[in-house]
Scaffold this motif. Structure first.
Motif, PDB file in Angstrom:
ATOM      1  N   LEU A  28      25.068  38.885  38.471  1.00  0.00           N
ATOM      2  CA  LEU A  28      25.615  37.596  38.544  1.00  0.00           C
ATOM      3  C   LEU A  28      24.833  36.936  37.071  1.00  0.00           C
ATOM      4  O   LEU A  28      23.541  37.515  36.723  1.00  0.00           O
ATOM      5  N   ASP A  39      30.016  37.580  36.678  1.00  0.00           N
ATOM      6  CA  ASP A  39      30.267  39.170  37.663  1.00  0.00           C
ATOM      7  C   ASP A  39      29.951  39.948  35.415  1.00  0.00           C
ATOM      8  O   ASP A  39      30.870  40.189  35.152  1.00  0.00           O
ATOM      9  N   VAL A  46      33.459  34.291  38.936  1.00  0.00           N
ATOM     10  CA  VAL A  46      33.759  34.447  40.003  1.00  0.00           C
ATOM     11  C   VAL A  46      34.139  33.102  39.961  1.00  0.00           C
ATOM     12  O   VAL A  46      34.447  32.794  40.913  1.00  0.00           O
ATOM     13  N   PRO A  52      28.180  37.948  43.409  1.00  0.00           N
ATOM     14  CA  PRO A  52      28.754  39.363  42.996  1.00  0.00           C
ATOM     15  C   PRO A  52      26.826  40.536  43.117  1.00  0.00           C
ATOM     16  O   PRO A  52      25.962  39.567  43.267  1.00  0.00           O
TER      17      PRO A  52
END
Length: 276
Positions: free
Chosen positions: A47, A65, A72, A44
């Motif tokens: 992160l 995330d 994630v 993402p």
């Protein structure tokens, strides 16, 4: 001389702000087969790499995330044990809060009452207990589940909100529960080591007053070793609004995730893990 002093101050601030949340999984690479992490296709925008630490030991690794306030994926070794279920309080991750040097997961109460954080400071970068208390029809889905851990400390460490996503309650108690407890046991029966990566595909719905993303899918991948050789691998995936799922080959799972993440290639394990 002044420039050197400024550099030292800046370096100190950088360390305080990041602690065990580091630029890679180098400190906990043992949870990935041959140290190979999933490729960047799952990353993402905002992160955090978390080496999940409890009682001065690492127990698994999580890519988090901070915008969607869900993990994630979590990577761990499959070592199911019959120990007692630990206390089910949920930890949060002080390392995601700026300007502190706390290296281990903590309870919200401890951070607020012993370390003088505010709840708003904690909420800025991650989910908190009140978020999950507001949810209906959803449970706290552990990506690294306690039933896959063999010690009380490792089981306890899974109860951190950085390892948890909103999971459909019927799926949580039904198909996915069967996969975690029965299917995994059957498929890994003759494995000497089994590496696991379990994740969640972000969805379009947010819950808890719009703070927490509700994943569209829950998925899991396994790579089985006999001796030092990767003998076989497999995956599982379920839509996060119904009580059913699919068992796939690792290659099929990676192809499915490539479509869901809209990425050319998703690679979860070292190439030695069989894709068929």
């Amino acid at each position: 001389m002044l420039g050197l002093l400024l550099l030292q101050v800046l370096s100190s601030c950088f360390w305080l702000g990041h602690s065990e949340v580091v630029p890679s999984f180098a400190s906990c690479s043992q949870f990935f087969y041959e140290g190979t992490t999933p490729n960047n296709a799952l990353h993402p925008d905002n992160l955090a790499y978390i080496c999940q630490r409890y009682k001065n030991s690492y127990h698994f690794a999580t890519l988090y995330d901070k915008d969607k306030r869900i993990p994630v994926y979590s990577a761990y070794m499959y070592r199911p044990g019959s120990g007692l279920r630990p206390h089910t309080w949920s930890f949060v991750e002080p390392q995601l809060i700026s300007n502190n040097n706390l290296k281990e997961m903590e309870r919200e109460w401890t951070l607020i009452n012993q370390h003088n954080f505010t709840l708003d400071q904690i909420k800025d970068s991650q989910a908190v207990l009140e978020d999950y208390e507001k949810m209906t029809g959803l449970d706290r889905g552990h990506l690294s589940p306690s039933v896959h851990q063999d010690s009380i400390d490792s089981k306890t460490a899974t109860f951190t909100l950085t390892n948890i996503v909103p999971q459909d309650s019927n799926l949580y108690t039904g198909w996915w529960n069967t996969y975690e407890n029965q299917t995994m046991h059957e498929k890994s029966n003759d494995c000497e080591k089994t590496y696991m990566i379990t994740g969640a595909v972000p969805g379009n719905i947010y819950v808890a007053d719009g703070r927490i993303n509700r994943p569209s899918h829950i998925w899991s991948a396994a790579c089985c070793l006999v001796g030092t050789q990767a003998m076989r691998a497999w995956g599982a995936i379920a839509v996060n609004n119904r009580n059913q799922g699919e068992i796939l080959s690792l290659g099929e799972l990676e192809a499915r995730l490539s479509m869901l993440y809209k990425q050319p290639i998703v690679s979860l394990f070292n190439n030695a893990c069989p894709r068929q």
